[in-house]
Scaffold this motif. Sequence first.
Motif, PDB file in Angstrom:
ATOM      1  N   LYS A  24       0.846  -1.187   0.000  1.00 27.77           N
ATOM      2  CA  LYS A  24       0.000   0.000   0.000  1.00 27.77           C
ATOM      3  C   LYS A  24       0.878   1.231   0.000  1.00 27.77           C
ATOM      4  N   SER A  28      -0.824   6.099   2.845  1.00 29.60           N
ATOM      5  CA  SER A  28      -2.050   5.503   3.362  1.00 29.60           C
ATOM      6  C   SER A  28      -2.324   5.958   4.793  1.00 29.60           C
ATOM      7  N   ASN A  33      -8.176   2.423   5.504  1.00 30.67           N
ATOM      8  CA  ASN A  33      -8.976   2.714   4.314  1.00 30.67           C
ATOM      9  C   ASN A  33      -8.045   2.968   3.129  1.00 30.67           C
ATOM     10  N   CYS A  34      -7.383   1.915   2.701  1.00 26.29           N
ATOM     11  CA  CYS A  34      -6.363   2.022   1.670  1.00 26.29           C
ATOM     12  C   CYS A  34      -6.646   1.070   0.519  1.00 26.29           C
ATOM     13  N   ASN A  52      -9.202  -3.606  -1.646  1.00 25.69           N
ATOM     14  CA  ASN A  52      -9.500  -2.706  -0.543  1.00 25.69           C
ATOM     15  C   ASN A  52      -8.890  -3.320   0.710  1.00 25.69           C
ATOM     16  N   SER A  53      -7.992  -2.606   1.376  1.00 27.00           N
ATOM     17  CA  SER A  53      -7.302  -3.170   2.539  1.00 27.00           C
ATOM     18  C   SER A  53      -8.241  -3.447   3.701  1.00 27.00           C
ATOM     19  N   ARG A  54      -9.373  -2.780   3.743  1.00 28.14           N
ATOM     20  CA  ARG A  54     -10.341  -3.031   4.819  1.00 28.14           C
ATOM     21  C   ARG A  54     -11.090  -4.336   4.629  1.00 28.14           C
TER      22      ARG A  54
END
Length: 87
Positions: A24, A28, A33-34, A52-54
Amino acid sequence: MREDGGLRLMHTSASRLVGAQWRKSRHSGKLGNCVELAALGSADGGRVAVRNSRFPDEPVLLLTRSELGSLLAEVKAGGFDDLLEGA
């Protein structure tokens, strides 16, 4: 990469990308939220996966390096600024 009906698939299950090295941006936020990217091997056409990292187990978007380059150029040029909150 699998093709269905002559169309190149543009997404896949995150679980299919075992061993992907996700990265990422150093910009970030700390809230998770990355957007994360992973370079894929030749078996996947040398594409880049975007997730979406989440929600790391949700489906990921697959882009060719050319498509990713075009997207990044447009982002840097402000082509999507109207989609930002408060725009």
